[in-house]
Design a protein around this motif. Structure first.
Motif, PDB file in Angstrom:
ATOM      1  N   GLY A   1       2.117   6.592  -6.582  1.00  0.00           N
ATOM      2  CA  GLY A   1       2.343   7.613  -5.558  1.00  0.00           C
ATOM      3  C   GLY A   1       2.953   8.873  -6.124  1.00  0.00           C
TER       4      GLY A   1
ATOM      5  N   THR B   1       0.848  -1.188   0.000  1.00  0.00           N
ATOM      6  CA  THR B   1       0.000   0.000   0.000  1.00  0.00           C
ATOM      7  C   THR B   1       0.884   1.239   0.000  1.00  0.00           C
ATOM      8  OG1 THR B   1      -0.114  -0.017   2.414  1.00  0.00           O
ATOM      9  CG2 THR B   1      -1.897  -1.121   1.240  1.00  0.00           C
ATOM     10  N   TRP B   2       0.276   2.391  -0.313  1.00  0.00           N
ATOM     11  CA  TRP B   2       1.014   3.651  -0.303  1.00  0.00           C
ATOM     12  C   TRP B   2       0.097   4.780   0.128  1.00  0.00           C
ATOM     13  CZ3 TRP B   2      -0.613   7.624  -3.483  1.00  0.00           C
ATOM     14  CH2 TRP B   2      -1.461   7.281  -4.525  1.00  0.00           C
ATOM     15  N   THR B   3       0.706   5.853   0.577  1.00  0.00           N
ATOM     16  CA  THR B   3       0.004   7.073   0.925  1.00  0.00           C
ATOM     17  C   THR B   3       0.908   8.257   0.603  1.00  0.00           C
ATOM     18  OG1 THR B   3      -1.295   8.183   2.631  1.00  0.00           O
ATOM     19  CG2 THR B   3       0.739   7.122   3.336  1.00  0.00           C
TER      20      THR B   3
ATOM     21  N   TYR C   1       0.344  10.711  -8.200  1.00  0.00           N
ATOM     22  CA  TYR C   1      -0.606  11.394  -7.320  1.00  0.00           C
ATOM     23  C   TYR C   1       0.020  12.666  -6.753  1.00  0.00           C
ATOM     24  CZ  TYR C   1      -3.889  12.243  -3.548  1.00  0.00           C
ATOM     25  OH  TYR C   1      -4.798  12.821  -2.717  1.00  0.00           O
TER      26      TYR C   1
ATOM     27  N   SER D   1       1.530  12.780   1.145  1.00  0.00           N
ATOM     28  CA  SER D   1       1.166  13.989   1.885  1.00  0.00           C
ATOM     29  C   SER D   1       2.170  15.092   1.600  1.00  0.00           C
ATOM     30  CB  SER D   1       1.135  13.707   3.384  1.00  0.00           C
ATOM     31  OG  SER D   1       2.429  13.377   3.849  1.00  0.00           O
TER      32      SER D   1
ATOM     33  N   PHE E   1      -3.130  15.788   2.523  1.00  0.00           N
ATOM     34  CA  PHE E   1      -2.718  14.396   2.624  1.00  0.00           C
ATOM     35  C   PHE E   1      -3.776  13.501   2.012  1.00  0.00           C
ATOM     36  CE2 PHE E   1      -5.143  15.349   6.378  1.00  0.00           C
ATOM     37  CZ  PHE E   1      -5.938  14.234   6.570  1.00  0.00           C
ATOM     38  N   LEU E   2      -3.367  12.322   1.625  1.00  0.00           N
ATOM     39  CA  LEU E   2      -4.279  11.313   1.110  1.00  0.00           C
ATOM     40  C   LEU E   2      -4.916  10.627   2.309  1.00  0.00           C
ATOM     41  CD1 LEU E   2      -5.354   9.613  -1.261  1.00  0.00           C
ATOM     42  CD2 LEU E   2      -3.327   8.195  -1.038  1.00  0.00           C
ATOM     43  N   ASN E   3      -6.222  10.642   2.374  1.00  0.00           N
ATOM     44  CA  ASN E   3      -6.929  10.041   3.497  1.00  0.00           C
ATOM     45  C   ASN E   3      -6.915   8.522   3.347  1.00  0.00           C
ATOM     46  OD1 ASN E   3      -8.447   9.651   5.749  1.00  0.00           O
ATOM     47  ND2 ASN E   3     -10.344  10.443   4.882  1.00  0.00           N
ATOM     48  N   GLY E   4      -6.108   7.847   4.156  1.00  0.00           N
ATOM     49  CA  GLY E   4      -6.001   6.395   4.090  1.00  0.00           C
ATOM     50  C   GLY E   4      -4.876   5.951   3.184  1.00  0.00           C
ATOM     51  N   GLU E   5      -4.900   4.681   2.829  1.00  0.00           N
ATOM     52  CA  GLU E   5      -3.874   4.100   1.968  1.00  0.00           C
ATOM     53  C   GLU E   5      -4.519   3.523   0.726  1.00  0.00           C
ATOM     54  OE1 GLU E   5      -1.868   1.183   4.329  1.00  0.00           O
ATOM     55  OE2 GLU E   5      -0.956   2.676   5.629  1.00  0.00           O
ATOM     56  N   ARG E   6      -3.738   3.467  -0.340  1.00  0.00           N
ATOM     57  CA  ARG E   6      -4.195   2.848  -1.583  1.00  0.00           C
ATOM     58  C   ARG E   6      -3.354   1.610  -1.847  1.00  0.00           C
ATOM     59  NH1 ARG E   6      -5.713   7.864  -5.532  1.00  0.00           N
ATOM     60  NH2 ARG E   6      -7.222   8.776  -4.099  1.00  0.00           N
TER      61      ARG E   6
END
Length: 74
Positions: free
Chosen positions: A31, A5-7, A34, A9, A14-19
């Protein structure tokens, strides 16, 4: 097979949560894309394997707006 997973900010967003990603390379590409498109081109992308950070990519004023990757954590 690990769960990748990645996130991402920066100082203001920031990205809410992980993808999720299928591979480490896929997480890096998603990432960074994004960060470039949604976070004004600067910030930090953190990539996890099974919940543990395995890579941090950074692009901001402190790196001279060049990608810097950290893969060792203490």
């Amino acid at each position: 097979m690990s769960n990748i997973t990645w996130t991402a900010s920066n100082n203001s967003t920031f990205l809410n949560g992980e993808r999720e990603a299928l591979t480490l390379l896929g997480a890096v590409r998603a990432g960074r894309k994004y960060l470039r498109s949604e976070l004004a081109g600067e910030g930090v992308v953190t990539i996890y394997a099974d919940g543990e950070p395995v890579r941090v990519d950074r692009n901001d004023i402190f790196t001279g707006y060049r990608w810097d990757s950290q893969t060792e954590f203490f």
